[in-house]
Design a protein around this motif. Structure first.
Motif, PDB file in Angstrom:
ATOM      1  N   TYR A 177      10.612   1.340 -34.971  1.00 55.57           N
ATOM      2  CA  TYR A 177      11.424   2.436 -35.518  1.00 55.57           C
ATOM      3  C   TYR A 177      12.757   2.533 -34.783  1.00 55.57           C
ATOM      4  CZ  TYR A 177       7.043   3.599 -37.724  1.00 55.57           C
ATOM      5  OH  TYR A 177       5.910   3.531 -38.467  1.00 55.57           O
ATOM      6  N   ALA A 209      15.129   5.724 -35.122  1.00 61.54           N
ATOM      7  CA  ALA A 209      14.680   7.081 -34.800  1.00 61.54           C
ATOM      8  C   ALA A 209      14.701   7.312 -33.290  1.00 61.54           C
ATOM      9  CB  ALA A 209      13.264   7.286 -35.329  1.00 61.54           C
ATOM     10  N   LEU A 232      12.698   8.214 -30.307  1.00 67.46           N
ATOM     11  CA  LEU A 232      11.255   8.078 -30.110  1.00 67.46           C
ATOM     12  C   LEU A 232      10.734   9.126 -29.117  1.00 67.46           C
ATOM     13  CD1 LEU A 232       8.757   6.370 -30.823  1.00 67.46           C
ATOM     14  CD2 LEU A 232       9.303   4.928 -28.866  1.00 67.46           C
ATOM     15  N   GLN A 253      16.689  11.356 -36.883  1.00 67.99           N
ATOM     16  CA  GLN A 253      15.274  11.288 -37.220  1.00 67.99           C
ATOM     17  C   GLN A 253      14.479  11.113 -35.936  1.00 67.99           C
ATOM     18  OE1 GLN A 253      14.253   7.814 -39.537  1.00 67.99           O
ATOM     19  NE2 GLN A 253      16.373   7.271 -39.881  1.00 67.99           N
ATOM     20  N   ALA A 263      10.799   9.862 -34.272  1.00 72.54           N
ATOM     21  CA  ALA A 263       9.499   9.202 -34.432  1.00 72.54           C
ATOM     22  C   ALA A 263       8.561   9.771 -33.374  1.00 72.54           C
ATOM     23  CB  ALA A 263       9.651   7.702 -34.255  1.00 72.54           C
ATOM     24  N   VAL A 282       2.832   5.452 -33.486  1.00 70.84           N
ATOM     25  CA  VAL A 282       3.763   6.363 -34.160  1.00 70.84           C
ATOM     26  C   VAL A 282       3.029   6.931 -35.371  1.00 70.84           C
ATOM     27  CG1 VAL A 282       5.900   6.552 -35.471  1.00 70.84           C
ATOM     28  CG2 VAL A 282       5.846   5.221 -33.369  1.00 70.84           C
ATOM     29  N   VAL A 318       7.334   9.880 -38.735  1.00 69.77           N
ATOM     30  CA  VAL A 318       8.765   9.962 -38.454  1.00 69.77           C
ATOM     31  C   VAL A 318       9.281  11.169 -39.230  1.00 69.77           C
ATOM     32  CG1 VAL A 318      10.984   8.795 -38.526  1.00 69.77           C
ATOM     33  CG2 VAL A 318       8.893   7.457 -38.265  1.00 69.77           C
ATOM     34  N   THR A 377      12.396  13.228 -40.581  1.00 65.49           N
ATOM     35  CA  THR A 377      13.835  13.119 -40.830  1.00 65.49           C
ATOM     36  C   THR A 377      14.262  14.410 -41.524  1.00 65.49           C
ATOM     37  OG1 THR A 377      13.939  12.286 -43.101  1.00 65.49           O
ATOM     38  CG2 THR A 377      13.315  10.706 -41.397  1.00 65.49           C
ATOM     39  N   CYS A 416       7.787   6.624 -43.273  1.00 64.70           N
ATOM     40  CA  CYS A 416       7.856   7.687 -42.273  1.00 64.70           C
ATOM     41  C   CYS A 416       6.514   8.380 -42.070  1.00 64.70           C
ATOM     42  CB  CYS A 416       8.915   8.718 -42.662  1.00 64.70           C
ATOM     43  SG  CYS A 416      10.576   8.053 -42.517  1.00 64.70           S
TER      44      CYS A 416
END
Ligand code: ADP
Length: 867
Positions: free
Chosen positions: A20, A23, A25, A85, A87, A106, A109, A111, A242
């Motif tokens: 990801y 994003a 994290l 975004q 994650a 993960v 995600v 967003t 996501c």
């Protein structure tokens, strides 16, 4: 630590980051989410976190920042707000139960366009993620809108990029996915209509992507065009990526027809202040004065109806029938509305259930909502009116999802917690097994108390305490002074500052029993919660169907309440070409600025006959208000609402277009003019004989000839070529000449009363053009010095005496040229040099940028210099 020699945990982090890369994290480490490297630097900046490092002795190590897991929501919200975004990488097992490294994954995600938590959402608005597909030559344009929080997916094909912008401006998505093949050109245009929106470039779609993205929705997808399918895939693929662990809650693809709605251009949407006011005052919008809905889903429905009213007469009438019903049955309306107060956001709860994110509190909200909805259904069923079934879509055996409601009611306590792990979710009587564990646990606790008393008696240690901590479990605490009384069979566990901690077999056994009961209780609770969630999942579609109906009733009852309270009338909507309103009022101005003293006005235009009104009158007379009220009443009528008027007959309008002259944006200078011209171009391109055009040239007094010439040409084109119904408020008095030339054009003015140079606004629209002379009276009202006023009045006379007869007026550029040639300050007594000075000043003035009051002031100065 050197690169390449990552610890196993950091290897996990690197893998997640690689999966990801776009994003931020959030990497779970125990009770914290930690961010590393660039993510940490970003979070430090956006979230005001302190940067640290895992290994403080090694300055080369990548920076790190962290937030406690229980506070993560707020931080995630701020990142989303800033357009990022996030994650979320979780520990997938209990570290206590795992040997070696804890597995991490993960799970989600988040967003800006894919938010499901209530605290990051606006209850009364949808949160759209839009996907756009524009095939190479822009001949096929499609848009998909996904609100994962309500599980709605809608798709539409639109005719061109401009229509796409209209649809986007209406939906106001939080995030837009653009195909990477879409030229940057669209991006700029998009940015102009969707402010506060994250634009994201999305990679091209492959055929495999489509199959994968559309799984479960194949039947609906069959009905879509290729472009629509690609737009749908775009949002679905993104949403699935996501939410890698869960099925999306979307169960159907809805199509919408932008062509079946009244198109409100982005500029008209702004000018008319439908959902956002230009002043930023939330109350000063059409939405806020009609939004008396009581449920979140109802509020969202009302908002979307307002932004996309209908053009189909039977459908509009059906909505009106619903409002009518609640206006007639006022008692039932009020009872219904009090039931609706108990309806929460069922739509969003169901989506969270499907995404396995629902909390026990969510389930209780669903229980309460279902109960309130059932009450609403009972109320409406009792209504003795043949229109109920048809206009409220209430079936005689309406599914109130009774089974689910009963299950939830039997299971949950009144107010369960927001977090499942807090426990205390279920009623005592709900599950025998749970009750048994609970009893054991309680007994255990009682036995501990009993043990404490017994040991105190036995040992004579009066300060003895049996205690529990999470790390050490149960123990006996003895203070230093009593240590010699401790029996031999007690085992020492730990030494503390002022005593010792012990345990003994009996306590261990008891602790074991309690802990076992607790574990059993916990897992039984979670098991029951899962089952309950499954029950709701199984009924998701039924709950949604009920929610949709409740939302529609909420809207109808709210509009009826508004109609009742503020005296709105049911408009007659038809397929004719006329637009007639008697005693129309501006719904917002009559409630706020001019509350209690609003002067109603009529309008009567018809694209077949008298289609354009040119409206003149002094500033502040009410021209703008009148124009807007006609547009607002039309929009209200076509969305199915009643309208602020004593009666109205509205031949359906296909599009509301508007252009409003810039009033005060001098600083923007040219770009303001560009905006105006772009809006004008838009009008001429899209207006039809069915459209309603509002042209409101707020007089800045700059009297640019271009402005007049363009206004004239536009009005002429609207009249002769497009034949739209149009209202044109103008300060270009010359335009009133058009009425003499076209039988479709009529002059109207907003009256003001002038006596002894004093002006009083009557706000009443009357036949014929306004007299020119009000300007000076308004200047007086504004407090200009008498000398200046006198001079202005004299000048006015001079202007009017200039040869501006029939011929020159018809070519509107001419008379102004004549005015320019006037030697305004050529009074004979003034010495030559001062004369020159004044002339020089005049030459230096940029008339284009001079506001009317400044002009008058300047005039006063010049005059002073001459005297
Ligand atoms: P104009 O466009 O002619 O300059 P506006 O439409 O902006 O004038 O109106 C100026 C103010 O007059 C408004 O803010 C409102 O408070 C008041 N007003 C306008 N129309 C009416 C009306 N019909 N009845 C009462 N007050 C009105």
């Amino acid at each position: 630590m050197a690169k390449g020699k990552l610890t196993p945990v950091m290897q996990q982090h690197a893998a997640a980051k690689q999966a990801y890369p776009d994003a931020v994290l959030f990497f779970r480490l125990g009770d914290f989410y930690e961010m590393f490297g660039d993510d940490a630097v970003l979070c430090a900046r956006v979230l005001d976190l302190t940067l640290t490092s895992r290994n403080k002795d090694n300055p080369d190590e990548s920076p790190m920042a962290g937030v406690p897991h229980h506070a993560a929501h707020a931080y995630i919200g701020r990142l989303l707000h800033a357009g990022y975004q996030v994650a979320i990488c979780e520990q997938m097992a209990d570290p206590k139960l795992v040997k070696g490294i804890v597995p991490r994954e993960v799970v989600r995600v988040v967003t800006p366009g894919l938010v499901t938590a209530d605290e990051h959402l606006k209850a009364r608005e949808n949160n759209w993620l839009a996907g756009v597909d524009i095939s190479g030559d822009a001949r096929q344009v499609a848009i998909a809108l996904l609100d994962i929080s309500t599980a709605e997916l809608r798709v539409a094909a639109v005719i061109d990029v401009a229509a796409l912008l209209v649809t986007l401006a209406q939906a106001a998505p939080r995030e837009v996915l653009l195909g990477s093949e879409d030229p940057a050109l669209y991006q700029a245009a998009l940015e102009s209509v969707v402010r506060k929106t994250v634009l994201r470039e999305d990679p091209a779609l492959l055929v495999e992507d489509e199959a994968l993205a559309l799984r479960g929705l194949e039947n609906d997808a069959k009905l879509l065009s290729a472009a629509e399918r690609r737009a749908a895939c775009r949002v679905l693929r993104f949403a699935r990526a996501c939410n890698p662990r869960e099925e999306l809650p979307v169960r159907a693809i809805g199509r919408f027809e932008p062509s079946a709605t009244l198109v409100i251009d982005p500029s008209a949407q702004r000018h008319l202040e439908l959902v956002e006011s230009n002043s930023g005052d939330r109350k000063a919008t059409l939405l806020s004065v009609i939004d008396e809905t009581l449920t979140p889903a109802g509020a969202r429905l009302l908002r979307s109806r307002l932004l996309a009213p209908l053009t189909d007469v039977p459908s509009i009438r059906r909505r009106q029938d619903g409002v009518e019903l609640f206006r007639v049955h006022a008692g039932v309306r009020e009872q219904l509305r009090s039931a609706l107060r108990g309806v929460n956001d069922m739509e969003r709860v169901v989506s969270r259930v499907l995404l396995r994110e629902a909390s026990p509190k969510d389930l209780a909200a669903l229980r309460d909502s279902l109960q309130a909805s059932a009450q609403a259904v009972r109320l409406l069923s009792s209504l003795d009116d043949p229109a109920v079934e048809e206009s409220l879509a209430l079936s005689p055996d309406e599914d109130i999802v009774q089974d689910v409601e009963a299950e939830l009611a039997a299971a949950l306590v009144e107010r369960p917690p927001a977090l499942a792990k807090e426990g205390a979710i279920f009623q005592d009587s709900y599950d025998p097994q749970l009750s048994e564990y609970e009893t054991t646990r309680k007994n255990g606790a009682e036995l501990v108390v009993a043990l404490e008393t017994r040991l105190k008696d036995k040992t004579g240690i009066s300060t003895l305490k049996v205690r529990y901590t999470r790390v050490f479990g149960w123990y006996l605490e003895v203070t230093k002074s009593a240590l010699k009384k401790v029996p031999k069979d007690w085992r020492r566990k730990q030494t503390i500052a002022n005593g010792e901690r012990y345990t003994l077999d009996e306590l261990d056994e008891l602790a074991e029993k309690i802990s076992l009961a607790e574990d059993l209780y916990r897992s039984r609770e979670l098991e029951l919660l899962r089952t309950l969630n499954e029950t709701v999942r199984g009924a998701a579609q039924r709950v949604r169907a009920l929610t949709a109906k409740v939302a529609a009733w909420d809207v109808a009852a709210a509009l009826a309440a508004v109609a009742h309270r503020f005296d709105y009338a049911r408009p007659e909507v038809h397929d004719g070409t006329a637009l007639r309103i008697r005693d129309g009022r501006h719904p917002v101005v009559e409630r706020l600025a001019a509350a209690g003293r609003f002067v109603p006005n009529d309008v009567s235009i018809d694209s077949e006959t008298e289609r354009m009104w040119i409206i003149t009158g002094p500033n502040m007379a009410g021209k703008s208000t009148f124009l807007r009220q006609v547009a607002l009443i039309t929009i209200l009528a076509q969305m199915g609402s009643f309208v602020p008027a004593s009666s109205a007959s509205i031949g359906v309008v296909d599009r509301v277009l508007s252009r409003v002259g810039a009033s005060d944006d001098l600083a923007r200078g040219e770009s303001t003019f560009m905006v105006e011209m772009r809006e004008t171009a838009q009008i001429l391109r899209y207006a039809t004989a069915r459209s309603l055009v509002i042209l409101d040239e707020i007089g800045r007094g700059t009297s640019t000839f271009d402005g007049l010439a363009i206004a004239w040409a536009v009005a002429e084109h609207l009249d002769t070529a497009l034949r739209s119904r149009a209202l044109f408020a103008t300060h270009y008095h010359e335009l009133t000449q058009m009425a003499a030339e076209s039988e479709h054009v009529r002059n109207m003015s907003v009256s003001a009363k002038e006596r002894d140079g004093e002006i009083a606004f009557l706000h009443r629209l009357i036949d014929g053009a306004a007299s020119r002379s009000y300007g000076v009276a308004v200047a007086k009202l504004a407090g200009l010095p008498e000398s200046v006023l006198a001079r202005a009045a004299a000048l006015l006379l001079a202007f009017e005496e200039q040869p501006t007869g029939g011929e020159t007026v018809r070519v509107p550029l001419k008379p102004r040229k004549n005015l320019n040639q006037l030697d305004l300050f050529a009074a004979p007594s003034v010495p030559e040099s001062r004369d020159q000075e004044v002339l020089a000043t005049l030459r230096a003035v940029n008339v284009e940028r001079l506001a009317p009051l400044d002009a008058l002031q300047l005039m006063a100065q010049l005059k002073k210099r001459l005297s």
